[in-house]
Design a protein around this motif. Structure first.
Motif, PDB file in Angstrom:
ATOM      1  N   ILE A   1       0.834  -1.211   0.000  1.00 35.57           N
ATOM      2  CA  ILE A   1       0.000   0.000   0.000  1.00 35.57           C
ATOM      3  C   ILE A   1       0.868   1.260   0.000  1.00 35.57           C
ATOM      4  N   ARG A   2       0.214   2.379  -0.263  1.00 31.54           N
ATOM      5  CA  ARG A   2       0.877   3.685  -0.155  1.00 31.54           C
ATOM      6  C   ARG A   2       1.128   3.988   1.332  1.00 31.54           C
ATOM      7  N   PRO A   3       2.293   4.546   1.661  1.00 31.12           N
ATOM      8  CA  PRO A   3       2.592   4.826   3.075  1.00 31.12           C
ATOM      9  C   PRO A   3       1.575   5.720   3.765  1.00 31.12           C
ATOM     10  N   HIS A   4       1.047   6.716   3.077  1.00 27.01           N
ATOM     11  CA  HIS A   4       0.115   7.645   3.736  1.00 27.01           C
ATOM     12  C   HIS A   4      -1.258   7.024   4.001  1.00 27.01           C
ATOM     13  N   LYS A   5      -1.517   5.816   3.489  1.00 28.27           N
ATOM     14  CA  LYS A   5      -2.789   5.145   3.719  1.00 28.27           C
ATOM     15  C   LYS A   5      -2.745   4.174   4.904  1.00 28.27           C
ATOM     16  N   LEU A   6      -1.599   4.042   5.554  1.00 25.60           N
ATOM     17  CA  LEU A   6      -1.446   3.066   6.636  1.00 25.60           C
ATOM     18  C   LEU A   6      -2.451   3.288   7.769  1.00 25.60           C
ATOM     19  N   GLU A   7      -2.597   4.502   8.236  1.00 26.07           N
ATOM     20  CA  GLU A   7      -3.509   4.745   9.362  1.00 26.07           C
ATOM     21  C   GLU A   7      -4.956   4.457   8.988  1.00 26.07           C
ATOM     22  N   ASP A   8      -5.332   4.749   7.745  1.00 28.06           N
ATOM     23  CA  ASP A   8      -6.685   4.423   7.283  1.00 28.06           C
ATOM     24  C   ASP A   8      -6.894   2.903   7.275  1.00 28.06           C
ATOM     25  N   VAL A   9      -5.893   2.178   6.778  1.00 28.15           N
ATOM     26  CA  VAL A   9      -5.975   0.714   6.731  1.00 28.15           C
ATOM     27  C   VAL A   9      -6.035   0.150   8.146  1.00 28.15           C
ATOM     28  N   ARG A  10      -5.166   0.622   9.022  1.00 24.56           N
ATOM     29  CA  ARG A  10      -5.139   0.124  10.398  1.00 24.56           C
ATOM     30  C   ARG A  10      -6.458   0.387  11.112  1.00 24.56           C
ATOM     31  N   SER A  11      -7.006   1.559  10.915  1.00 26.77           N
ATOM     32  CA  SER A  11      -8.279   1.907  11.533  1.00 26.77           C
ATOM     33  C   SER A  11      -9.401   0.985  11.041  1.00 26.77           C
ATOM     34  N   GLU A  12      -9.432   0.717   9.755  1.00 24.17           N
ATOM     35  CA  GLU A  12     -10.465  -0.150   9.186  1.00 24.17           C
ATOM     36  C   GLU A  12     -10.301  -1.585   9.680  1.00 24.17           C
ATOM     37  N   LEU A  13      -9.054  -2.047   9.809  1.00 29.75           N
ATOM     38  CA  LEU A  13      -8.803  -3.400  10.321  1.00 29.75           C
ATOM     39  C   LEU A  13      -9.194  -3.501  11.796  1.00 29.75           C
ATOM     40  N   ASP A  14      -8.944  -2.448  12.559  1.00 35.17           N
ATOM     41  CA  ASP A  14      -9.360  -2.426  13.966  1.00 35.17           C
ATOM     42  C   ASP A  14     -10.876  -2.572  14.092  1.00 35.17           C
ATOM     43  N   LYS A  15     -11.612  -1.929  13.193  1.00 37.32           N
ATOM     44  CA  LYS A  15     -13.077  -1.975  13.230  1.00 37.32           C
ATOM     45  C   LYS A  15     -13.618  -3.389  13.062  1.00 37.32           C
ATOM     46  N   ILE A  16     -12.907  -4.223  12.281  1.00 37.45           N
ATOM     47  CA  ILE A  16     -13.399  -5.587  12.051  1.00 37.45           C
ATOM     48  C   ILE A  16     -12.742  -6.601  12.980  1.00 37.45           C
ATOM     49  N   GLY A  17     -11.919  -6.117  13.922  1.00 39.74           N
ATOM     50  CA  GLY A  17     -11.379  -6.998  14.952  1.00 39.74           C
ATOM     51  C   GLY A  17     -10.062  -7.679  14.643  1.00 39.74           C
ATOM     52  N   VAL A  18      -9.315  -7.176  13.667  1.00 37.76           N
ATOM     53  CA  VAL A  18      -7.987  -7.742  13.391  1.00 37.76           C
ATOM     54  C   VAL A  18      -7.065  -7.340  14.529  1.00 37.76           C
ATOM     55  N   CYS A  19      -6.419  -8.331  15.155  1.00 36.53           N
ATOM     56  CA  CYS A  19      -5.645  -8.033  16.360  1.00 36.53           C
ATOM     57  C   CYS A  19      -4.134  -8.012  16.132  1.00 36.53           C
TER      58      CYS A  19
ATOM     59  N   ASN B   1     -11.808 -12.817   3.505  1.00 38.65           N
ATOM     60  CA  ASN B   1     -12.529 -11.921   2.591  1.00 38.65           C
ATOM     61  C   ASN B   1     -12.863 -10.579   3.218  1.00 38.65           C
ATOM     62  N   LYS B   2     -13.259 -10.573   4.496  1.00 36.76           N
ATOM     63  CA  LYS B   2     -13.592  -9.284   5.108  1.00 36.76           C
ATOM     64  C   LYS B   2     -12.336  -8.449   5.346  1.00 36.76           C
ATOM     65  N   ILE B   3     -11.199  -9.094   5.584  1.00 38.25           N
ATOM     66  CA  ILE B   3      -9.939  -8.362   5.729  1.00 38.25           C
ATOM     67  C   ILE B   3      -9.535  -7.740   4.399  1.00 38.25           C
TER      68      ILE B   3
END
Length: 112
Positions: free
Chosen positions: A8-26, A71-73
């Motif tokens: 991914i693009r470096p500036h999108k990391l926080e968006d990706v992490r936030s979205e993964l947190d929402k679905i419970g990726v630990c 798939n959800k990830i």
């Protein structure tokens, strides 16, 4: 089990992490990488001079997941990392034969 690897693009990391947190990726692993795809690098300006940057900085995000969660990830990564421009990245999904938690010796999906 699956290993999901996203470039991914470096500036999108926080968006990706936030979205993964929402679905419970630990757990995720992040690595700074460089490479190129169809865009073959880009041109930058430095002190008035243009120069070609052959290898574009990216981040590699790795997530080990149960088959049922893959798939959800992937969907979460696509939604949060997409800008619509060339260079948004790629997602690779591979099978994991085994996962072992070092601390407890748990194996398989229990180790995730």
């Amino acid at each position: 089990m699956k290993l999901i690897t996203a470039i991914i693009r470096p500036h999108k990391l926080e968006d990706v992490r936030s979205e993964l947190d929402k679905i419970g990726v630990c757990g995720i692993t992040i690595t700074e990488v460089k490479g190129y795809g169809k865009q073959k690098g880009h041109i930058e300006n430095y002190r008035g001079a243009e120069y070609l940057v052959n290898y574009v900085p990216k981040l590699k995000v790795e997530i080990a997941a149960a088959d049922s969660d893959a798939n959800k990830i992937v969907d979460a990564i696509i939604v949060s990392a997409k800008t619509g421009s060339t260079g948004d990245g790629k997602i690779f999904i591979t099978n994991l034969e085994e996962v072992i938690r070092i601390r407890t010796n748990e194996c398989g999906s229990d180790a995730l």
